[in-house]
Design a protein around this motif. Structure first.
Motif, PDB file in Angstrom:
ATOM      1  N   ILE A  95      44.972  32.916  37.644  1.00 24.08           N
ATOM      2  CA  ILE A  95      44.652  32.800  36.223  1.00 24.08           C
ATOM      3  C   ILE A  95      43.888  34.064  35.861  1.00 24.08           C
ATOM      4  O   ILE A  95      42.892  34.391  36.495  1.00 24.08           O
ATOM      5  CB  ILE A  95      43.772  31.560  35.937  1.00 24.08           C
ATOM      6  N   ASN A  96      44.362  34.784  34.850  1.00 27.58           N
ATOM      7  CA  ASN A  96      43.681  36.030  34.519  1.00 27.58           C
ATOM      8  C   ASN A  96      42.452  35.782  33.653  1.00 27.58           C
ATOM      9  O   ASN A  96      42.281  34.711  33.081  1.00 27.58           O
ATOM     10  CB  ASN A  96      44.647  37.045  33.884  1.00 27.58           C
ATOM     11  N   THR A  98      41.599  36.862  30.766  1.00 26.36           N
ATOM     12  CA  THR A  98      41.878  36.578  29.357  1.00 26.36           C
ATOM     13  C   THR A  98      42.118  35.083  29.149  1.00 26.36           C
ATOM     14  O   THR A  98      41.568  34.477  28.222  1.00 26.36           O
ATOM     15  CB  THR A  98      43.112  37.372  28.880  1.00 26.36           C
ATOM     16  N   ASP A  99      42.935  34.487  30.022  1.00 22.29           N
ATOM     17  CA  ASP A  99      43.208  33.050  29.911  1.00 22.29           C
ATOM     18  C   ASP A  99      41.960  32.223  30.184  1.00 22.29           C
ATOM     19  O   ASP A  99      41.693  31.230  29.507  1.00 22.29           O
ATOM     20  CB  ASP A  99      44.325  32.636  30.877  1.00 22.29           C
ATOM     21  N   THR A 102      39.747  32.306  27.157  1.00 24.68           N
ATOM     22  CA  THR A 102      40.279  31.470  26.082  1.00 24.68           C
ATOM     23  C   THR A 102      39.971  29.997  26.323  1.00 24.68           C
ATOM     24  O   THR A 102      39.467  29.303  25.439  1.00 24.68           O
ATOM     25  CB  THR A 102      41.799  31.679  25.960  1.00 24.68           C
ATOM     26  N   ILE A 103      40.266  29.526  27.517  1.00 24.92           N
ATOM     27  CA  ILE A 103      40.028  28.113  27.840  1.00 24.92           C
ATOM     28  C   ILE A 103      38.528  27.809  27.845  1.00 24.92           C
ATOM     29  O   ILE A 103      38.088  26.786  27.326  1.00 24.92           O
ATOM     30  CB  ILE A 103      40.665  27.757  29.205  1.00 24.92           C
ATOM     31  N   TRP A 154      39.904  41.130  25.170  1.00 23.34           N
ATOM     32  CA  TRP A 154      40.594  39.866  25.397  1.00 23.34           C
ATOM     33  C   TRP A 154      40.893  39.117  24.104  1.00 23.34           C
ATOM     34  O   TRP A 154      41.682  38.183  24.093  1.00 23.34           O
ATOM     35  CB  TRP A 154      39.779  38.953  26.308  1.00 23.34           C
TER      36      TRP A 154
END
Length: 161
Positions: A95-96, A98-99, A102-103, A154
């Motif tokens: 999982i990068n 950026t993700d 976001t989460i 991001w």
């Protein structure tokens, strides 16, 4: 209908259900943040994850005490967070940042809203003070994450027409 408990402020069933459910939600966030920590590369993002987990655990401790005061057991967790381990993460399984950002932003916002709602219905000074403190901690964490996400690129720039 209210639970009767001598010499204690009683909570209504819907309040008890809200507290009980929030502990379960927080346990899920704690577990997912352990995974995010293992995947994250950015050290500042890792620090925010650790701070968020600390806030969640503090909130759960407070909510558990509230439930206990009203004769209700808090939901248990089957995960031993100290032993949560992940193997080497390679390729598409990773999982990068950026993700994760976001989460994590959504989870912090959800926690902020939940604490705000609890703050709104609390009547005892000690509870309102605790909710106020947690509210500020979540707000500050959210602000830190927005700043970090912006600095790292991001955040997607909005398009105007």
């Amino acid at each position: 209908m209210e639970l009767v408990n001598e010499n204690l402020a009683t909570l209504r069933f819907k309040e008890i259900f809200k507290l009980w459910t929030q502990i379960g939600v927080n346990n899920g966030y704690i577990a997912s943040n352990h995974a995010f920590f293992k995947h994250a590369v950015d050290k500042n993002l890792k620090a925010i994850i650790v701070d968020f987990v600390k806030c969640l655990k503090e909130e759960n401790k407070h909510l558990t005490a509230l439930l206990k005061e009203n004769g209700v057991l808090a939901p248990s967790t089957s995960i031993d967070y100290s032993k949560l381990r992940m193997g080497n993460i390679q390729g598409k399984a990773a999982i990068n940042d950026t993700d994760i950002s976001t989460i994590l932003s959504m989870n912090i916002a959800s926690s902020l809203i939940s604490v705000s709602q609890a703050f709104e219905i609390s009547v005892k000074k000690k509870h309102t003070a605790k909710y106020g403190k947690l509210h500020m901690r979540y707000a500050i964490l959210g602000a830190k994450l927005i700043r970090l996400s912006n600095d790292k690129g991001w955040l997607l720039a909005s398009t105007t027409m």
